[in-house]
Structures are given as C-alpha cells and as structure tokens.
Design an enzyme around this catalytic site. Sequence first.
Site, mmCIF file in Angstrom:
data_model
loop_
_atom_site.group_PDB
_atom_site.id
_atom_site.type_symbol
_atom_site.label_atom_id
_atom_site.label_comp_id
_atom_site.label_asym_id
_atom_site.label_seq_id
_atom_site.Cartn_x
_atom_site.Cartn_y
_atom_site.Cartn_z
ATOM 1 N N CYS A 123 0.834 -1.203 0.000
ATOM 2 C CA CYS A 123 0.000 0.000 0.000
ATOM 3 C C CYS A 123 0.872 1.258 0.000
ATOM 4 O O CYS A 123 0.638 2.197 -0.771
ATOM 5 C CB CYS A 123 -0.930 -0.031 1.215
ATOM 6 N N CYS A 205 -1.011 8.139 7.733
ATOM 7 C CA CYS A 205 -2.360 7.886 7.217
ATOM 8 C C CYS A 205 -3.292 7.483 8.365
ATOM 9 O O CYS A 205 -2.867 6.847 9.334
ATOM 10 C CB CYS A 205 -2.323 6.766 6.196
ATOM 11 N N CYS A 208 -3.434 3.835 9.627
ATOM 12 C CA CYS A 208 -2.176 3.285 10.143
ATOM 13 C C CYS A 208 -1.570 4.128 11.255
ATOM 14 O O CYS A 208 -0.402 3.976 11.598
ATOM 15 C CB CYS A 208 -1.165 3.145 9.003
ATOM 16 N N CYS A 231 7.763 4.052 5.668
ATOM 17 C CA CYS A 231 6.880 3.872 4.529
ATOM 18 C C CYS A 231 7.618 3.346 3.308
ATOM 19 O O CYS A 231 7.005 2.913 2.354
ATOM 20 C CB CYS A 231 6.209 5.186 4.194
HETATM 21 S S1 SF4 Z 1 0.543 4.400 5.782
HETATM 22 FE FE1 SF4 Z 1 -1.084 2.837 5.636
HETATM 23 S S2 SF4 Z 1 -2.755 3.708 4.384
HETATM 24 FE FE2 SF4 Z 1 -0.915 5.012 4.154
HETATM 25 S S3 SF4 Z 1 0.011 4.311 2.294
HETATM 26 FE FE3 SF4 Z 1 1.035 3.198 3.975
HETATM 27 S S4 SF4 Z 1 -0.182 1.305 4.342
HETATM 28 FE FE4 SF4 Z 1 -1.364 2.678 2.982
#
Ligand code: SF4
Length: 394
Positions: A123, A205, A208, A231
């Site tokens: 993601c 986000c 998360c 990330c």
């Molecule tokens: S922090 Fe969570 S929702 Fe945001 S891009 Fe990464 S996995 Fe996806």
Amino acid sequence: MRHNLETHPVAGRVDDLNARYKHHSAHDVLKRALTDDQVGRIAMVSSFGAESVVLLHMVSVINPDIPVLFIDTQMLFQETLDYQLEVSKHLGLTNVQVIRASDAALAADDPDGTLNQRDTDACCHLRKTVPLENALGGYDAWITGRKRFQGATRAALDFFENEGDIRIKVNPLAHWDPQDIQDYIVNNRLPRHPLVAQGYPSIGCAPCTSKVAPGEDPRAGRWRDTQKEECGIHFINGKVVRGPLPKEDPVEEALPMNTIVTDEGFASDDWSGEFVALEGLSEDNAVALDLPSDADPTVLQGKLDGIDMIRVDFPSFADGRGFTLARCLRLMGFHGRLRARGHVIADQYAMARRSGFDEVEITPEMAERQPWDQWKARSNWQSHDYQSRLRGSA
Ligand code: SF4
C-alpha cells in the site's frame, strides 16, 4: 556559473557539499542548498505532519516559491488536509504540489481501498513511493526533514546524501533533537497540527496511525503492533529501499553490548552472572532474567522477589513496549536492577529512567556514535521534559 551536473557525479558533489557545509547551521545548509549550483533543481517533500512546519517555515523565509511536494495518499486524516491548506497560506508558500497515485494504479492494485489491511508495504509503495519517485523525476535534489535522533539507521545522517547516484537528498535538520523542534515552533509561533494535542506526536495515514500513550515512543502509534517502521520512500547508502527499513544492523548486532549508560556516565558491565530466559526461569536460578519487549509481566507475579536483575530487550528504537513493560514491573513491586538493552538512543534515556529502568546497555559502536555528552543532556531526567524547560527549571 552553473555546474554541468551530468559530468559531475552525485557522489563527488555530495562529498564536496558535506565538507564545505559540515559546521553550518540548518538554516545555512538549507539556504545554500536552495542556491548552490552543485545541488541543481530542488524540491521539498513534506507530509505536513507533526513537525513539518519547522522546515516549511525555513523554506518560506528563504524562498516561498520553492516547489513543495505533498503526498496525498488519499488515506490521510481530514485534519492533515486542512492543516496543509492552513500552513501553506500562513507561510505564503506559492508552489505546493499535491502528489497522488494515478487513478489507473489505484483501480488496478487497490480498487476498494483495503490494501492497507492486507499488505502495508504494498500500500505504501502504491500510494507513496511510486508517486514520489515519479514526481522527483524532474529534480536533481530534494529536501527532507529526517533527523539523526530518529534511530540507529539515521544516526550517521549527513546534511547531504547520495541517493542512488541519481539525486542529492538534503537533510538540514539532521543534527536537531526533539527539543530544538519544539523550541523553534514555539519561538516562531507556528501553527501546530491539530492532532498533536489529541495524542498523535507522529502523524501518517488515518488507518495506520493511532494515539500514543504518555511515556510511549513518539512513533509507537505508526503501524502499531506490526514490525513496520517506515513507509519505504527512503534510501540507504545510495540504494532505494522498498518496504520497511531493515530491523537490525547485522554488524551492530554481532558486537557485544557491554557499554552501560547511567546518570553518571558510561561504564563497563559489572554484572558477571548468567541471565536466563523466561522459559528457563525456575526457583533455583531466578537471579537474572532476560525479557523480550513483548513479554507478559503477569507471568512473573509472585516470582519477582527472587530476581536481582531484569534485562529488557529493545529490538528497535521505535519499539516502545519495553518502556511499558518496565513500568508494569515496577508497579508489580520489582525492586531489583532493571536494564534496557539494545536499540535505545540518547533521546530516549529520560523516558527509560522515568519508566523505571536503572540503566541502558548499548554496543560500543552505538556509544561511539552517540557519545556521553548526548546522553548527559538527559541524565538530569527528572526535569527533562518540555514543560519544565518552558518554566526554566530544567
Ligand atoms: S501508511 Fe497505511 S494507508 Fe498510508 S500508504 Fe502506507 S499502508 Fe497505505
């Protein structure tokens, strides 16, 4: 005269820039980065998170027209989207560019928006890494807010980094600590992200990010209860890192951890007895115990009187569970020696002491990277908190 960047490899320019600006302040580094021909076309990347306003303010003072790339994962808190508009207006930033994954990519890989529940790395790759890589394609350099205190993998961070022999990454705040950030925000009366006051010291986000309890590591609310820490939009030693950063440095892991940090300074380990793991604990050998950070303290109920020393493992600086465990052990009446062992950084020393630890055990290599003067600033840990500093009592 503008350098021909094509004929000047990134590595050489980075070495040169670090040598020239080694002793300069964050503001000087940023100012020169925005004007030095050796750096080239540059953009700032900002999440408009809890601490972003510091660097955004510095940029706005030097040149408010610099491109600021804001990655909207379309999973952000509404508060972050509002804050982005508020801060941009407040600082007079004229060139904020919102970066998003393409509709086609989202339709193909995350049509119902639930990828984060199954695979956070995928993601983040879809919603952050790829859009950022695409956006940075037109630049020779980018500015980040990364800092050395944020962990072992960043402990040697320089002002200028070689990003895969493609671009230069500029880290003006590399040498700042959390207090510098707070002081800058207060002194310049900058607007705070509204979620900070609601218990979110680190904001990503919405799916998360969770609230952080007092005493927990500030990043404990990011991807809580998972091994994920980053990330994946960062690069290590010039190589693109996709997915989470490595949990451990294998070289560091192989070294003996025998530098003990106390309020008085560094010392060698004076404990010569054997440690047993929780599974091997019996009434005959209960003298010194090794505990993982996720241990259930209740299994030690009634056994703590027979234990002289407990050593709690910290597998990562971002793993705040060891602090909670220490507090539980003290609340349960453990009066013996309590040691935090592993990936604990100087900035966490005050938190470790307040949680009930007597000392911290680190590798000689970590001790070299973070010498005593960095720990010493926190050794007066009873008064090392922001409010007492504001009161002038620290
Ligand atoms: S922090 Fe969570 S929702 Fe945001 S891009 Fe990464 S996995 Fe996806």
